[in-house]
Scaffold this motif. Structure first.
Motif, short mmCIF file in Angstrom:
data_model
loop_
_atom_site.label_atom_id
_atom_site.label_comp_id
_atom_site.label_asym_id
_atom_site.label_seq_id
_atom_site.Cartn_x
_atom_site.Cartn_y
_atom_site.Cartn_z
N TYR A 72 40.44 41.13 47.27
CA TYR A 72 39.68 41.69 48.11
C TYR A 72 38.80 42.86 47.36
N GLY A 73 38.80 42.93 46.15
CA GLY A 73 37.94 43.69 45.38
C GLY A 73 38.35 45.23 45.54
N ARG A 74 39.57 45.46 45.89
CA ARG A 74 39.99 46.86 46.04
C ARG A 74 40.41 47.60 44.82
N ILE A 75 40.95 46.73 43.94
CA ILE A 75 41.07 47.29 42.67
C ILE A 75 40.73 46.25 41.69
N PRO A 76 40.42 46.72 40.28
CA PRO A 76 39.80 45.87 39.47
C PRO A 76 40.58 44.43 39.04
N VAL A 77 40.32 43.27 38.78
CA VAL A 77 41.20 42.25 38.18
C VAL A 77 41.67 42.84 36.63
N ASP A 78 40.89 43.47 36.17
CA ASP A 78 41.56 43.93 34.69
C ASP A 78 42.66 44.74 34.85
N SER A 79 43.15 45.46 35.93
CA SER A 79 44.17 46.22 36.17
C SER A 79 45.49 45.23 36.20
N LEU A 80 45.40 44.10 36.29
CA LEU A 80 46.51 43.07 36.49
C LEU A 80 46.45 42.33 35.12
N LYS A 81 47.39 41.50 34.90
CA LYS A 81 47.76 40.81 33.57
C LYS A 81 46.93 39.51 33.89
N ALA A 82 45.73 39.27 33.34
CA ALA A 82 45.06 38.32 33.35
C ALA A 82 45.13 37.12 31.82
N ASP A 83 44.99 36.14 31.88
CA ASP A 83 45.16 35.12 30.75
C ASP A 83 44.39 33.98 30.95
N GLY A 84 43.64 33.48 29.69
CA GLY A 84 42.92 32.48 29.93
C GLY A 84 41.36 32.87 29.97
N ASP A 85 40.56 31.95 30.55
CA ASP A 85 39.18 32.22 30.51
C ASP A 85 38.87 33.41 31.72
N ARG A 86 38.77 34.58 31.30
CA ARG A 86 38.50 35.68 32.28
C ARG A 86 36.98 35.42 33.16
N ARG A 87 36.44 34.68 32.52
CA ARG A 87 35.00 34.62 33.23
C ARG A 87 35.09 33.83 34.40
N LEU A 88 36.31 33.10 34.75
CA LEU A 88 36.44 32.37 35.84
C LEU A 88 36.60 33.59 37.19
N PHE A 89 37.14 34.56 36.68
CA PHE A 89 37.39 35.60 37.92
C PHE A 89 36.25 36.16 38.47
N ASP A 90 35.17 36.46 37.53
CA ASP A 90 33.77 37.05 37.72
C ASP A 90 33.18 35.96 38.49
N GLN A 91 33.23 34.60 37.98
CA GLN A 91 32.50 33.78 38.93
C GLN A 91 32.93 33.49 40.17
N LEU A 92 34.38 33.49 40.47
CA LEU A 92 34.93 33.46 41.77
C LEU A 92 34.38 34.72 42.51
N LEU A 93 34.16 35.88 41.89
CA LEU A 93 33.91 37.02 42.80
C LEU A 93 32.35 36.82 43.51
N ALA A 94 31.74 36.34 42.38
CA ALA A 94 30.25 36.23 42.79
C ALA A 94 30.01 34.85 43.58
N TRP A 95 30.84 33.81 43.49
CA TRP A 95 30.72 32.67 44.64
C TRP A 95 30.53 32.82 45.85
N ASP A 96 29.44 32.54 46.42
CA ASP A 96 29.38 32.31 48.13
C ASP A 96 28.94 30.82 48.29
N PRO A 97 30.09 30.33 48.76
CA PRO A 97 29.92 28.75 48.98
C PRO A 97 28.85 28.62 50.26
N ASP A 98 28.65 29.23 50.97
CA ASP A 98 27.54 29.08 51.97
C ASP A 98 26.39 28.93 51.53
N GLU A 99 25.96 29.70 50.26
CA GLU A 99 24.60 29.56 49.83
C GLU A 99 24.23 28.23 49.30
#
Length: 260
Positions: free
Chosen positions: A233-260
């Motif tokens: 829900y964007g209350r804390i940054p993804v970087d505050s958790l343990k992320a592995d793999g292609d981290r660009r995917l998290f930015d793409q998910l946050l920016a994605w609006d399926p209705d557009e």
């Protein structure tokens, strides 16, 4: 495998979070303080938003199957009062309207929802599940505003990860990037996969701990269930958790609006 929360549990937790929200607002030095996690809002704005929304959803559930939500003239009065005690009573009445509508409807009765292309049912039970998360999240917002943030209750958080992925992420709209699989791991022992492709986004629980999925994920995020919900829900940054793999995917998910 654990099942999703049933309506009696959802109603109990909605009532508990509604009480916690009221307590946080009651302890604030002023209704004019800014909400750090929603900086465009004061605390009064937050209460008004949450109360009006619960009155609207009470009307939606009460109306039953429909193609559109009820007009504001059905649920918009009375307006949120400015005086604190009156506002707290107004909020309590808003939450009670929602609980009564959900209780009277039962979990399987249909109603309008905005998530018609998701994996969540367009029923009062589906609405109850999402309403719990809305109230829990804004309770966190109110608590952080008064300097006393509390972790999301375990029951709420564990259901919240799956509810978010099923309702807010799952869609039949095409994923505009390369196909991918993103895994979310709660340290409490539950995991989910979000699969992204030209056919849209779909989520599923992963096998129990100790077993290996048939295919590897392109990215994964690990934390407590509460941390995962707050990150989704964007209350804390993804970087505050343990992320592995292609981290660009998290930015793409946050920016994605399926209705557009």
């Amino acid at each position: 495998m654990e099942k999703t929360l049933k309506l009696p549990d959802l109603l109990r937790l909605i009532d508990e979070r509604s009480t916690a929200f009221r307590a946080a607002v009651a302890s604030a030095p002023s209704l004019d303080v800014q909400v750090p996690t929603c900086p465009e809002w004061t605390l009064f704005d937050l209460v008004q938003h949450l109360g009006e929304g619960r009155r609207k959803w009470a009307a939606i559930v009460g109306a039953g199957p429909a193609d559109t939500p009820p007009a504001k003239s059905v649920w918009g009065a009375p307006a949120a009062p400015r005086e604190r005690e009156a506002l707290l009573d107004w909020w309590a009445a808003s939450a009670q309207q929602l609980l009564e509508a959900l209780r009277e409807s039962g979990p399987d009765r249909g109603c309008w929802t905005w998530w018609d292309t998701s994996q969540s049912p367009q029923t009062a039970g589906g609405a109850a599940r999402h309403q719990l998360q809305e109230i829990a999240l804004h309770t966190y917002d109110a608590q952080i505003t008064v300097g006393a943030p509390q972790p999301l209750p375990d029951e709420v958080a564990l259901d919240g990860v799956e509810e978010f992925l099923s309702t807010c992420c799952a869609t039949t709209s095409a994923w505009p990037h390369e196909p991918a699989a993103v895994d979310y791991h709660a340290t409490e022992g539950r995991s989910w996969r979000l699969t992204l492709s030209a056919d849209g986004a779909r989520t599923a629980r992963l096998p129990e701990p100790g077993t290996t999925p048939a295919t590897a994920a392109d990215a994964s995020l690990r934390g407590t269930a509460g941390e995962l919900v707050l990150a989704l829900y964007g209350r804390i940054p993804v970087d505050s958790l343990k992320a592995d793999g292609d981290r660009r995917l998290f930015d793409q998910l946050l920016a994605w609006d399926p209705d557009e």
